[in-house]
Structure formats: C-alpha cells, structure tokens
Design a protein around this motif. Structure first.
Motif, PDB file in Angstrom:
ATOM      1  N   ARG A  70       7.361  -3.075  -0.785  1.00 34.36           N
ATOM      2  CA  ARG A  70       6.107  -3.419  -1.466  1.00 34.36           C
ATOM      3  C   ARG A  70       5.938  -4.921  -1.612  1.00 34.36           C
ATOM      4  NH1 ARG A  70       6.519  -1.975  -6.414  1.00 34.36           N
ATOM      5  NH2 ARG A  70       8.549  -0.933  -6.490  1.00 34.36           N
ATOM      6  N   ALA A  71       7.048  -5.622  -1.918  1.00 37.70           N
ATOM      7  CA  ALA A  71       6.963  -7.077  -2.060  1.00 37.70           C
ATOM      8  C   ALA A  71       6.658  -7.753  -0.733  1.00 37.70           C
ATOM      9  CB  ALA A  71       8.276  -7.600  -2.635  1.00 37.70           C
ATOM     10  N   ALA A  72       7.270  -7.279   0.345  1.00 32.29           N
ATOM     11  CA  ALA A  72       6.992  -7.858   1.660  1.00 32.29           C
ATOM     12  C   ALA A  72       5.532  -7.655   2.054  1.00 32.29           C
ATOM     13  CB  ALA A  72       7.921  -7.236   2.698  1.00 32.29           C
ATOM     14  N   ALA A  73       5.006  -6.459   1.783  1.00 28.70           N
ATOM     15  CA  ALA A  73       3.604  -6.197   2.102  1.00 28.70           C
ATOM     16  C   ALA A  73       2.681  -7.103   1.280  1.00 28.70           C
ATOM     17  CB  ALA A  73       3.283  -4.727   1.843  1.00 28.70           C
ATOM     18  N   ALA A  74       2.975  -7.271   0.005  1.00 26.20           N
ATOM     19  CA  ALA A  74       2.149  -8.131  -0.841  1.00 26.20           C
ATOM     20  C   ALA A  74       2.184  -9.575  -0.353  1.00 26.20           C
ATOM     21  CB  ALA A  74       2.632  -8.050  -2.283  1.00 26.20           C
ATOM     22  N   ALA A  75       3.366 -10.073   0.047  1.00 24.40           N
ATOM     23  CA  ALA A  75       3.474 -11.450   0.521  1.00 24.40           C
ATOM     24  C   ALA A  75       2.664 -11.644   1.803  1.00 24.40           C
ATOM     25  CB  ALA A  75       4.944 -11.807   0.756  1.00 24.40           C
ATOM     26  N   VAL A  76       2.760 -10.699   2.734  1.00 24.83           N
ATOM     27  CA  VAL A  76       2.022 -10.815   3.994  1.00 24.83           C
ATOM     28  C   VAL A  76       0.513 -10.776   3.745  1.00 24.83           C
ATOM     29  CG1 VAL A  76       1.540  -9.648   6.181  1.00 24.83           C
ATOM     30  CG2 VAL A  76       3.890  -9.891   5.384  1.00 24.83           C
ATOM     31  N   VAL A  77       0.064  -9.827   2.915  1.00 24.19           N
ATOM     32  CA  VAL A  77      -1.368  -9.709   2.632  1.00 24.19           C
ATOM     33  C   VAL A  77      -1.892 -10.956   1.933  1.00 24.19           C
ATOM     34  CG1 VAL A  77      -3.076  -8.442   1.280  1.00 24.19           C
ATOM     35  CG2 VAL A  77      -1.352  -7.202   2.593  1.00 24.19           C
ATOM     36  N   SER A  78      -1.161 -11.469   0.929  1.00 23.10           N
ATOM     37  CA  SER A  78      -1.626 -12.633   0.190  1.00 23.10           C
ATOM     38  C   SER A  78      -1.656 -13.878   1.066  1.00 23.10           C
ATOM     39  CB  SER A  78      -0.731 -12.860  -1.030  1.00 23.10           C
ATOM     40  OG  SER A  78      -1.163 -13.983  -1.754  1.00 23.10           O
ATOM     41  N   LEU A  79      -0.606 -14.088   1.860  1.00 25.75           N
ATOM     42  CA  LEU A  79      -0.580 -15.263   2.735  1.00 25.75           C
ATOM     43  C   LEU A  79      -1.675 -15.177   3.800  1.00 25.75           C
ATOM     44  CD1 LEU A  79       3.273 -15.727   3.203  1.00 25.75           C
ATOM     45  CD2 LEU A  79       1.720 -17.186   1.901  1.00 25.75           C
ATOM     46  N   THR A  80      -1.943 -13.989   4.301  1.00 24.24           N
ATOM     47  CA  THR A  80      -3.027 -13.832   5.283  1.00 24.24           C
ATOM     48  C   THR A  80      -4.380 -14.137   4.657  1.00 24.24           C
ATOM     49  OG1 THR A  80      -1.740 -12.144   6.439  1.00 24.24           O
ATOM     50  CG2 THR A  80      -4.102 -12.223   6.893  1.00 24.24           C
ATOM     51  N   GLY A  81      -4.613 -13.604   3.444  1.00 24.36           N
ATOM     52  CA  GLY A  81      -5.862 -13.893   2.762  1.00 24.36           C
ATOM     53  C   GLY A  81      -6.029 -15.361   2.455  1.00 24.36           C
ATOM     54  N   SER A  82      -4.955 -16.024   2.012  1.00 24.99           N
ATOM     55  CA  SER A  82      -5.042 -17.460   1.731  1.00 24.99           C
ATOM     56  C   SER A  82      -5.347 -18.248   3.002  1.00 24.99           C
ATOM     57  CB  SER A  82      -3.731 -17.946   1.113  1.00 24.99           C
ATOM     58  OG  SER A  82      -3.505 -17.324  -0.133  1.00 24.99           O
ATOM     59  N   ALA A  83      -4.717 -17.860   4.129  1.00 24.58           N
ATOM     60  CA  ALA A  83      -4.976 -18.569   5.385  1.00 24.58           C
ATOM     61  C   ALA A  83      -6.426 -18.422   5.812  1.00 24.58           C
ATOM     62  CB  ALA A  83      -4.038 -18.032   6.469  1.00 24.58           C
ATOM     63  N   LEU A  84      -7.003 -17.215   5.674  1.00 26.21           N
ATOM     64  CA  LEU A  84      -8.396 -16.998   6.059  1.00 26.21           C
ATOM     65  C   LEU A  84      -9.356 -17.788   5.173  1.00 26.21           C
ATOM     66  CD1 LEU A  84      -8.338 -13.144   6.746  1.00 26.21           C
ATOM     67  CD2 LEU A  84      -8.438 -14.997   8.428  1.00 26.21           C
ATOM     68  N   LEU A  85      -9.098 -17.826   3.871  1.00 24.67           N
ATOM     69  CA  LEU A  85     -10.009 -18.501   2.955  1.00 24.67           C
ATOM     70  C   LEU A  85      -9.876 -20.011   3.007  1.00 24.67           C
ATOM     71  CD1 LEU A  85      -9.722 -16.101  -0.114  1.00 24.67           C
ATOM     72  CD2 LEU A  85     -11.651 -16.318   1.467  1.00 24.67           C
ATOM     73  N   ILE A  86      -8.644 -20.508   3.208  1.00 28.11           N
ATOM     74  CA  ILE A  86      -8.450 -21.954   3.254  1.00 28.11           C
ATOM     75  C   ILE A  86      -8.941 -22.525   4.588  1.00 28.11           C
ATOM     76  CG2 ILE A  86      -6.696 -23.779   3.269  1.00 28.11           C
ATOM     77  CD1 ILE A  86      -5.100 -22.123   1.291  1.00 28.11           C
ATOM     78  N   ALA A  87      -8.747 -21.779   5.691  1.00 24.60           N
ATOM     79  CA  ALA A  87      -9.150 -22.283   7.004  1.00 24.60           C
ATOM     80  C   ALA A  87     -10.671 -22.348   7.152  1.00 24.60           C
ATOM     81  CB  ALA A  87      -8.559 -21.402   8.105  1.00 24.60           C
ATOM     82  N   GLY A  88     -11.409 -21.419   6.541  1.00 23.95           N
ATOM     83  CA  GLY A  88     -12.860 -21.408   6.677  1.00 23.95           C
ATOM     84  C   GLY A  88     -13.531 -22.219   5.586  1.00 23.95           C
ATOM     85  N   PRO A  89     -14.851 -22.137   5.529  1.00 19.71           N
ATOM     86  CA  PRO A  89     -15.594 -22.825   4.453  1.00 19.71           C
ATOM     87  C   PRO A  89     -15.227 -22.211   3.096  1.00 19.71           C
ATOM     88  CG  PRO A  89     -17.052 -22.192   6.255  1.00 19.71           C
ATOM     89  CD  PRO A  89     -15.742 -21.512   6.501  1.00 19.71           C
ATOM     90  N   ARG A  90     -14.722 -23.045   2.210  1.00 19.24           N
ATOM     91  CA  ARG A  90     -14.232 -22.531   0.929  1.00 19.24           C
ATOM     92  C   ARG A  90     -15.340 -22.518  -0.109  1.00 19.24           C
ATOM     93  NH1 ARG A  90      -8.862 -25.945  -0.213  1.00 19.24           N
ATOM     94  NH2 ARG A  90     -10.074 -27.531   0.902  1.00 19.24           N
ATOM     95  N   PRO A  91     -15.553 -21.391  -0.745  1.00 21.43           N
ATOM     96  CA  PRO A  91     -16.531 -21.331  -1.837  1.00 21.43           C
ATOM     97  C   PRO A  91     -15.958 -21.953  -3.108  1.00 21.43           C
ATOM     98  CG  PRO A  91     -15.511 -19.211  -1.524  1.00 21.43           C
ATOM     99  CD  PRO A  91     -14.982 -20.096  -0.435  1.00 21.43           C
TER     100      PRO A  91
END
Length: 385
Positions: A70-91
C-alpha cells in the motif's frame, strides 16, 4: 536499517478495525477538498482529486494487502501526480491537505514497522512525495517549509520508535536466553545429585550380585533416590508453570545437613562443621547458594573420587561474608577423564552463581592432598545478585 526480527509487515486482523478510523477521516477530508476546489481548471482538479483519493485509500488497513504494498502504491501515485501538476501549467491551489497527511501516516508506519531494506527504499520515496505535494501550487510559500519540517519530524520520531522496538526485542531475547540458562542450571542442580545416586546404587547391585535382605535394602535406596529425583523434577516444573516468582529459595542449611547424612549412608563419611555465627547470619539466598554448592560437590565426589575415604565440609565467617570449603582425600586431577574435565556444566554454573552474588569460587588440588572446593559469598549476596 536493520529488520526487526519477528515483526510482521502488516497488522493483525483484530487491529484492522481500530486503525481504520484515521483512514476514513482522511477520505472525508479529501472529498471535501475536491468539492471546495471545483472552481479550479478541470485537468488539474481531476488529477488532484484522483491522486488524493488513491493515496487516502492506501491508508485503509487491510489484512490481505500488506503495508509495504500500500505504501509503495501511494508513493508511486503521489509522485506521478506531482510530476503531472508541476510539469504543466500550475493553478493557484491544487495541493491536497488530506493527501499530505496520508503520506505522513504511511511514512511513519513504514519507517517503524517495515523490514529494514524495504523501509530504506520506501521511506525516502514517501518523504519525497510529502515534500513535493505543496510544490504543485503556483505559490506554495510557507506550506512547503511546514510540510518539509513535518516530514523530517515524523521520520525521525518513527525511526526512534523503531530503535526502541528493536532494543525491546533484543532485551526480550536476552531475558529468554537467561531464563533458559537458569533452567539448565536448576535442572542440573536439582536432578543430577539424585540421578547420580541412582546410577551408583544400580552399579553396586549389579556388580555385587546381592541377594536377600542386602539386595532389598540396595534396591530400596535406588527407589528412594528415584522418587527424590522425580519429586525434584515435578517441583521445578511446578515453579515454571506458576505465574510469578518464588518468594523463598528451594533449600538451605537444614537441607544441607539432611543431604550429607544421606550421602554418608551410601558413600564416604562426611564431617560437617557449620560455624554458629556464620549459620545464623546467612540470608536465605546465600543459604540456598551454599546448598547448591554442597550438592554439586557431593555429586562430583561420587562421580570422580570413588576412592575417597572422607569428606569435610566447613562453613565459617570471613570479613563481610562466609567461606564454604568442601574437601575430600580422593579424586586426584590426573585421574579425571577428559569428559569429567570439560564435559559438564556443574562447576561452571556454580562459579557463575558465586560471581553473580559478588563472591568467588575456586576448585583444585588441596594442599594436604585430594581435592578441594572453596567458595566465598558475601552476606549481601542476595541484594547484589
């Protein structure tokens, strides 16, 4: 990090329900945040909502899905979401407080309970995910510092708890080892004396070929010795089954007198000299130690000094303690077998007992010939031990 021996990576089923409360609160918080941020652009809002929901779901305890998965899944999901939001136009605002708290909760659980290598990999990944969540906003400001400080504090505190748990397990293992060692000593001290008597009597009956009343008396002594050995074993088992510690030692000076009388009936005569002042000043624990030492000495005389014609046992006062001396006129060291020299644990156990009480024990050839054992025990040995 070293793995904690015997520590499961998941929680037992009966604790799952109690641990589900924080996960439910985090899911409610993530849902409220998703509703409150509906004015944000659709793509960042959808990424934030999906990421927060997935990470909070990973905090729900499960008996089937281990913590590390569960912790590994949470880390992967959170890091992926952060990469998508930081790389694009940030609200202006897309950082989810529920997701950040969920990552901190998983970080604490992994650092404290996961196996060493797994924690060494997952811990930094979860910490990085915690630090990156505030950076999704256009102007994270103070929240980045607060989240970073919380991450360091949670990781350090969980690591401290992990070390305390490991130390507790090591202490428990040491206590169990000490108990096993104490059990081996008690088994030797309580049973070896009687069993040796049984062996001696059986050999005497076999070698002499006695018949009639002498044979009956010999076998009666064998029966008595066997009954005493069985009774000693039962008492020891009863003590081990009791939920608590003994309030009094097993034996003392009265048992020493009875034991020497019994020994003299089947072996060389015993001269027992107990100084009155020393006998009356003995604490119960020291008297029990004297009994054990005398019992082991008589057992060794039967084993290794079959040619002894006399045994002398003396107890006298010395400065700040008492001295016990057990000597016999047989059993020269040169005639001891290799097994007798190094194969037993009796003298080693008695030496450890004496040293634990703050005293000392020595054994060797006596100046006047034969063999001698000397033990010096302090009168405050019970408190010292």
């Amino acid at each position: 990090m070293n793995p904690l021996p015997g520590r499961p990576t998941g929680r037992p089923p009966h604790r799952v329900a109690a641990a589900a409360g924080p996960a439910v609160l985090l899911l409610l918080l993530a849902g409220l945040e998703a509703v409150a941020m509906t004015h944000q652009p659709a793509r960042p809002h959808a990424v934030m909502g999906a990421t927060a929901l997935a990470v909070c779901l990973c905090t729900v305890p499960s008996a089937r899905i281990p913590l590390t998965a569960r912790a590994a899944a949470a880390a992967v999901v959170s890091l992926t979401g952060s990469a998508l939001l930081i790389a694009g136009p940030r609200p202006p605002h897309v950082w989810g407080l529920g997701e950040g708290l969920a990552l901190l909760l998983l970080l604490a659980a992994v650092v404290r309970r996961a196996p060493g290598r797994t924690a060494a990999v997952l811990g930094p990944l979860l910490g990085l995910a915690c630090v990156l969540t505030p950076l999704r906003d256009l102007r994270p400001g103070l929240f980045t510092v607060v989240q970073a400080v919380l991450t360091v504090v949670v990781a350090a505190y969980s690591l401290t708890l992990r070390r305390q748990d490991a130390q507790r397990l090591r202490d428990l293992a040491a206590v169990r080892a000490a108990e096993r060692l104490e059990l081996s000593r008690e088994l030797h001290d309580l049973v070896a004396h009687h069993v040796t008597g049984i062996v001696v009597q059986a050999r005497a009956a076999r070698c002499t070929g006695l018949e009639g009343p002498p044979a009956d008396a010999t076998f009666e002594r064998i029966e008595t010795a066997g009954s005493e050995a069985l009774g000693a074993m039962r008492r020891l088992v009863r003590v081990l089954r009791e939920d608590g510690t003994r309030a009094h030692p097993l034996a003392g000076l009265a048992e020493v007198r009875a034991m020497t009388d019994t020994f003299a009936r089947t072996g060389p005569p015993v001269v027992l000299a107990l100084e009155s002042a020393a006998a009356h000043a003995l604490p119960a624990e020291v008297a029990a130690a004297v009994h054990r030492i005398v019992r082991e000495s008589l057992t060794n005389i039967r084993k290794h000094a079959a040619d002894a014609t006399a045994v002398r046992i003396g107890l006298r006062s010395v400065p700040r303690g008492v001295e016990l001396r057990v000597a016999n006129d047989g059993g020269a060291p040169a005639r001891l077998s290799e097994q007798a020299r190094g194969g037993g644990f009796g003298l080693a156990g008695l030496t450890e007992r004496a040293e634990a009480m703050g005293g000392r024990l020595t054994a060797g050839p006596a100046p006047e010939g034969g063999w001698e054992l000397t033990a010096v025990l302090p009168l405050d040995g019970g408190a010292t031990a």
